[in-house]
Write a protein that holds these residues in place. Structure first.
Motif, PDB file in Angstrom:
ATOM      1  N   ALA A   1      -2.446  16.159  -9.128  1.00 29.16           N
ATOM      2  CA  ALA A   1      -1.229  16.613  -8.455  1.00 29.16           C
ATOM      3  C   ALA A   1      -0.204  15.480  -8.468  1.00 29.16           C
ATOM      4  N   PRO A   2       1.089  15.833  -8.430  1.00 24.84           N
ATOM      5  CA  PRO A   2       2.131  14.799  -8.463  1.00 24.84           C
ATOM      6  C   PRO A   2       2.272  14.017  -7.165  1.00 24.84           C
ATOM      7  N   SER A   3       1.728  14.552  -6.060  1.00 26.06           N
ATOM      8  CA  SER A   3       1.808  13.845  -4.778  1.00 26.06           C
ATOM      9  C   SER A   3       0.626  14.261  -3.911  1.00 26.06           C
TER      10      SER A   3
ATOM     11  N   VAL B   1       0.867  -1.175   0.000  1.00 24.35           N
ATOM     12  CA  VAL B   1       0.000   0.000   0.000  1.00 24.35           C
ATOM     13  C   VAL B   1       0.905   1.228   0.000  1.00 24.35           C
ATOM     14  N   HIS B   2       0.602   2.183  -0.882  1.00 26.67           N
ATOM     15  CA  HIS B   2       1.414   3.392  -0.937  1.00 26.67           C
ATOM     16  C   HIS B   2       1.454   4.028   0.449  1.00 26.67           C
ATOM     17  N   PRO B   3       2.648   4.411   0.951  1.00 23.24           N
ATOM     18  CA  PRO B   3       2.762   4.938   2.314  1.00 23.24           C
ATOM     19  C   PRO B   3       1.983   6.231   2.558  1.00 23.24           C
ATOM     20  N   SER B   4       1.698   6.991   1.520  1.00 24.30           N
ATOM     21  CA  SER B   4       0.929   8.230   1.711  1.00 24.30           C
ATOM     22  C   SER B   4      -0.479   7.952   2.207  1.00 24.30           C
ATOM     23  N   LEU B   5      -1.024   6.782   1.882  1.00 23.45           N
ATOM     24  CA  LEU B   5      -2.390   6.465   2.302  1.00 23.45           C
ATOM     25  C   LEU B   5      -2.490   6.386   3.816  1.00 23.45           C
TER      26      LEU B   5
ATOM     27  N   TRP C   1      -6.497   4.369  -4.428  1.00 20.67           N
ATOM     28  CA  TRP C   1      -7.212   4.447  -3.152  1.00 20.67           C
ATOM     29  C   TRP C   1      -8.040   5.714  -3.128  1.00 20.67           C
ATOM     30  N   PHE C   2      -9.314   5.621  -2.782  1.00 16.12           N
ATOM     31  CA  PHE C   2     -10.151   6.826  -2.770  1.00 16.12           C
ATOM     32  C   PHE C   2      -9.809   7.693  -1.569  1.00 16.12           C
ATOM     33  N   ILE C   3      -9.775   9.015  -1.815  1.00 10.68           N
ATOM     34  CA  ILE C   3      -9.501   9.965  -0.731  1.00 10.68           C
ATOM     35  C   ILE C   3     -10.555  11.070  -0.664  1.00 10.68           C
ATOM     36  N   ALA C   4     -11.319  11.262  -1.740  1.00 11.81           N
ATOM     37  CA  ALA C   4     -12.337  12.319  -1.746  1.00 11.81           C
ATOM     38  C   ALA C   4     -13.429  11.951  -2.739  1.00 11.81           C
ATOM     39  N   SER C   5     -14.631  12.434  -2.445  1.00 11.14           N
ATOM     40  CA  SER C   5     -15.740  12.270  -3.378  1.00 11.14           C
ATOM     41  C   SER C   5     -16.024  13.614  -4.030  1.00 11.14           C
ATOM     42  N   CYS C   6     -16.632  13.561  -5.205  1.00 14.51           N
ATOM     43  CA  CYS C   6     -16.999  14.760  -5.959  1.00 14.51           C
ATOM     44  C   CYS C   6     -18.507  14.934  -5.901  1.00 14.51           C
ATOM     45  N   ARG C   7     -18.968  16.119  -6.239  1.00 12.88           N
ATOM     46  CA  ARG C   7     -20.423  16.332  -6.305  1.00 12.88           C
ATOM     47  C   ARG C   7     -21.045  15.400  -7.332  1.00 12.88           C
ATOM     48  N   ASP C   8     -20.353  15.222  -8.447  1.00 15.88           N
ATOM     49  CA  ASP C   8     -20.765  14.246  -9.452  1.00 15.88           C
ATOM     50  C   ASP C   8     -20.380  12.879  -8.898  1.00 15.88           C
ATOM     51  N   GLU C   9     -21.344  12.098  -8.483  1.00 21.53           N
ATOM     52  CA  GLU C   9     -21.074  10.836  -7.790  1.00 21.53           C
ATOM     53  C   GLU C   9     -20.373   9.792  -8.654  1.00 21.53           C
ATOM     54  N   GLN C  10     -20.226  10.065  -9.937  1.00 21.25           N
ATOM     55  CA  GLN C  10     -19.528   9.132 -10.818  1.00 21.25           C
ATOM     56  C   GLN C  10     -18.026   9.390 -10.862  1.00 21.25           C
ATOM     57  N   ARG C  11     -17.583  10.479 -10.208  1.00 19.82           N
ATOM     58  CA  ARG C  11     -16.150  10.791 -10.177  1.00 19.82           C
ATOM     59  C   ARG C  11     -15.660  10.766  -8.736  1.00 19.82           C
ATOM     60  N   LEU C  12     -14.396  10.400  -8.576  1.00 19.39           N
ATOM     61  CA  LEU C  12     -13.788  10.417  -7.268  1.00 19.39           C
ATOM     62  C   LEU C  12     -12.318  10.783  -7.404  1.00 19.39           C
ATOM     63  N   VAL C  13     -11.739  11.243  -6.304  1.00 15.02           N
ATOM     64  CA  VAL C  13     -10.323  11.578  -6.258  1.00 15.02           C
ATOM     65  C   VAL C  13      -9.615  10.423  -5.571  1.00 15.02           C
ATOM     66  N   THR C  14      -8.520   9.984  -6.179  1.00 14.84           N
ATOM     67  CA  THR C  14      -7.827   8.808  -5.682  1.00 14.84           C
ATOM     68  C   THR C  14      -6.318   9.059  -5.598  1.00 14.84           C
ATOM     69  N   LEU C  15      -5.669   8.173  -4.871  1.00 16.66           N
ATOM     70  CA  LEU C  15      -4.217   8.139  -4.777  1.00 16.66           C
ATOM     71  C   LEU C  15      -3.748   6.939  -5.578  1.00 16.66           C
ATOM     72  N   ASP C  16      -2.924   7.176  -6.602  1.00 19.57           N
ATOM     73  CA  ASP C  16      -2.380   6.081  -7.401  1.00 19.57           C
ATOM     74  C   ASP C  16      -1.420   5.275  -6.532  1.00 19.57           C
ATOM     75  N   ASN C  17      -1.623   3.982  -6.463  1.00 19.29           N
ATOM     76  CA  ASN C  17      -0.836   3.148  -5.559  1.00 19.29           C
ATOM     77  C   ASN C  17       0.620   3.027  -5.981  1.00 19.29           C
ATOM     78  N   THR C  18       0.910   3.147  -7.258  1.00 17.68           N
ATOM     79  CA  THR C  18       2.278   2.985  -7.733  1.00 17.68           C
ATOM     80  C   THR C  18       3.057   4.290  -7.675  1.00 17.68           C
ATOM     81  N   SER C  19       2.499   5.342  -8.270  1.00 20.14           N
ATOM     82  CA  SER C  19       3.229   6.610  -8.399  1.00 20.14           C
ATOM     83  C   SER C  19       3.030   7.566  -7.235  1.00 20.14           C
ATOM     84  N   GLY C  20       1.926   7.428  -6.509  1.00 19.33           N
ATOM     85  CA  GLY C  20       1.603   8.386  -5.453  1.00 19.33           C
ATOM     86  C   GLY C  20       0.946   9.648  -5.978  1.00 19.33           C
ATOM     87  N   GLU C  21       0.652   9.689  -7.283  1.00 17.00           N
ATOM     88  CA  GLU C  21      -0.041  10.839  -7.853  1.00 17.00           C
ATOM     89  C   GLU C  21      -1.489  10.861  -7.379  1.00 17.00           C
TER      90      GLU C  21
END
Length: 176
Positions: free
Chosen positions: A163-165, A69-73, A128-148
């Protein structure tokens, strides 16, 4: 990297507190949080981030999924109990997710495992999900490999990089 995420999250909490809008959550007497500021009023309760004496870990999630699991999570979810934060990123309105109490933290981990199993079934890369959007079909995630930090369409994968991190993403968020 992990310390940067923890510091950026603390700075975001402070920016939100300074807005004067108040940090409010739905009050549920059956699910108390050490972050609560009593008394509750009209079904809402004020809160302030509560720093956990021992950070939560994601080793159990890594073990359950047989993957790293990416350590940022862990840095993002493991240091505080708090309410969700309503924030903006370049005009995108988000609800940044935070665990309210230990039960919520464990439920969050279970939901992250379910999210990974869905991504595997769809043949999509781990995030990994970190935030939800008003549009329930979109979400903000943390890429497990790059940390982006990514914007994703639910069940479809990456729309783009926000964002890059995680630390740089948190520093660019503004309270709404």
């Amino acid at each position: 990297m992990q310390d940067q995420v923890e510091m950026a999250l603390g700075e975001l909490f402070e920016r939100c507190r300074r807005t004067g809008q108040g940090l409010l959550a739905v009050h549920d007497p059956a699910a108390p949080s050490p972050a609560e500021l009593l008394p509750a009023h009209q079904g809402r309760v004020g809160w302030q981030p509560w720093r956990r004496p021992e950070p939560g870990r994601f080793d159990n999630v890594a073990d359950a999924l047989a993957m790293q699991v990416h350590p940022s999570l862990g840095a993002f979810y493991g240091h505080y109990f708090a309410g969700n934060l309503e924030v903006c990123f370049k005009g995108l309105f988000l609800s940044l997710l935070q665990p309210w109490n230990q039960d919520d933290y464990e439920r969050l981990q279970q939901n992250q495992i379910g999210h990974q199993l869905m991504l595997r079934k769809l043949g999509l890369p781990a995030s990994w999900f970190i935030a939800s959007c008003r549009d329930e079909q979109r979400l903000v995630t943390l890429d497990n490999t790059s940390g982006e930090v990514l914007l994703e369409r639910l069940g479809k994968g990456r729309i783009g990089v926000l964002a890059p991190s995680l630390a740089s993403f948190l520093r660019r968020l503004e309270p709404c």
